[in-house]
Design a protein around this motif. Structure first.
Motif, PDB file in Angstrom:
ATOM      1  N   ARG A   1       2.575   1.310 -12.115  1.00  7.54           N
ATOM      2  CA  ARG A   1       1.715   2.075 -13.015  1.00  7.54           C
ATOM      3  C   ARG A   1       0.855   1.147 -13.876  1.00  7.54           C
ATOM      4  O   ARG A   1      -0.283   1.478 -14.204  1.00  7.54           O
TER       5      ARG A   1
ATOM      6  N   ARG B   1       1.915  12.823  -3.184  1.00  2.50           N
ATOM      7  CA  ARG B   1       2.536  11.553  -3.562  1.00  2.50           C
ATOM      8  C   ARG B   1       3.699  11.235  -2.611  1.00  2.50           C
ATOM      9  O   ARG B   1       3.846  10.108  -2.151  1.00  2.50           O
TER      10      ARG B   1
ATOM     11  N   ARG C   1       3.401   4.986   4.039  1.00  3.76           N
ATOM     12  CA  ARG C   1       2.648   3.729   4.000  1.00  3.76           C
ATOM     13  C   ARG C   1       3.295   2.724   4.950  1.00  3.76           C
ATOM     14  O   ARG C   1       4.486   2.860   5.293  1.00  3.76           O
TER      15      ARG C   1
HETATM   16  O1   DC Z   1       8.446   6.218 -10.080  1.00  8.68           O
HETATM   17  P1   DC Z   1       7.008   6.395 -10.545  1.00  8.68           P
HETATM   18  O2   DC Z   1       6.505   7.805 -10.450  1.00  8.68           O
HETATM   19  O3   DC Z   1       6.764   5.819 -11.887  1.00  8.68           O
HETATM   20  O4   DC Z   1       6.149   5.514  -9.501  1.00  8.68           O
HETATM   21  C1   DC Z   1       4.748   5.562  -9.427  1.00  8.68           C
HETATM   22  C2   DC Z   1       4.284   5.135  -8.041  1.00  8.68           C
HETATM   23  O5   DC Z   1       4.529   3.735  -7.859  1.00  8.68           O
HETATM   24  C3   DC Z   1       4.981   5.799  -6.871  1.00  8.68           C
HETATM   25  O6   DC Z   1       4.358   7.019  -6.508  1.00  8.68           O
HETATM   26  C4   DC Z   1       4.900   4.778  -5.779  1.00  8.68           C
HETATM   27  C5   DC Z   1       4.877   3.459  -6.508  1.00  8.68           C
HETATM   28  N1   DC Z   1       6.174   2.770  -6.444  1.00  8.68           N
HETATM   29  C6   DC Z   1       6.448   2.045  -5.310  1.00  8.68           C
HETATM   30  O7   DC Z   1       5.662   2.063  -4.368  1.00  8.68           O
HETATM   31  N2   DC Z   1       7.596   1.318  -5.224  1.00  8.68           N
HETATM   32  C7   DC Z   1       8.468   1.312  -6.226  1.00  8.68           C
HETATM   33  N3   DC Z   1       9.582   0.573  -6.119  1.00  8.68           N
HETATM   34  C8   DC Z   1       8.235   2.076  -7.396  1.00  8.68           C
HETATM   35  C9   DC Z   1       7.067   2.819  -7.470  1.00  8.68           C
END
Ligand code: DC
Length: 215
Positions: A36, A176, A183
């Protein structure tokens, strides 16, 4: 000891991880906050998130630090405490988008592994059990139905005095989930040795107690 909690957006990972960390005297590491923070930089500096070179340059200009104040994680983007600013919905959606990029993931990996190497941690994210900490002593995959997760988010926003749209929240969550699960690099999935917990019909206390018993 290292505990990994992975799962989709809104499953309650951070609420639960914080409570478990408190009870067991562990440090809670919120890796989503790191993604973020990069997203916040990209938004604030109008970086074209579709342009890989621009995202790489942004990463070169970003310094992320984590500090703990009374065991609570604070995250600093180029020395500014952005712990509150990164919570916006828009920032979460951008985080999911830029988290697909290798340059972004590589930038955060060492920081995550270093925190786990030098502390008892409970770390939450999407790829902690599968990729960041493959040897974590306990791995949890925490999920809940799309409706449950959207409704929880909706209730939080109502409580804050906002006027959310439940359908729009459900759509954002589905988008999301799809982006995080499909990915190429370190997608969200349950590690083979993770314990699956579906919190749709469980209270926060029940999930916390279950994890404590697993520890
Ligand atoms: O958990 P969160 O909603 O704060 O995470 C935001 C975005 O960050 C999530 O949609 C994907 C990415 N993320 C990631 O790819 N790998 C992680 N270990 C944590 C988050």
């Amino acid at each position: 000891m290292n505990i990994a909690i992975d799962g989709p957006a809104g499953a309650g990972k951070s609420t639960i991880a914080k409570l478990v960390a408190d009870k067991k005297g562990f440090i809670y590491v919120d890796t989503g906050a790191m993604y973020r923070s990069i997203a916040l930089y990209i938004i604030e500096n109008n970086v074209d998130s579709d342009n890989d070179d621009a995202v790489k340059t942004a990463c070169d200009n970003i310094d992320i630090k984590i500090k703990y104040v009374d065991k609570v994680q604070h995250i600093y983007l180029n020395d500014e405490d952005v712990s509150t600013a990164i919570r916006r919905e828009e920032v979460g959606n951008m985080a999911s988008k830029v988290a697909t990029k290798k340059v972004v993931r590589d930038k955060l990996l060492n920081l995550q592994r270093e925190l786990a190497a030098s502390n008892d941690v409970i770390m939450d994210g999407r790829d902690i059990g599968t990729f960041v900490l493959p040897n974590a002593e306990l791995k949890i995959y925490l999920t809940a139905s799309v409706y449950t997760r959207a409704k929880r988010r909706y209730d939080q926003l109502i409580e804050k005095g906002e006027e959310p749209n439940l359908e729009k929240i459900e759509e954002d969550i589905e988008k999301r989930d799809y982006q995080d699960m499909h990915r190429d690099i370190a997608p969200l999935k349950q590690a083979d040795d993770a314990v699956l917990l579906d919190s749709s019909d469980m209270s926060i206390e029940e999930v916390v107690d279950k994890i404590i018993s697993l520890i």
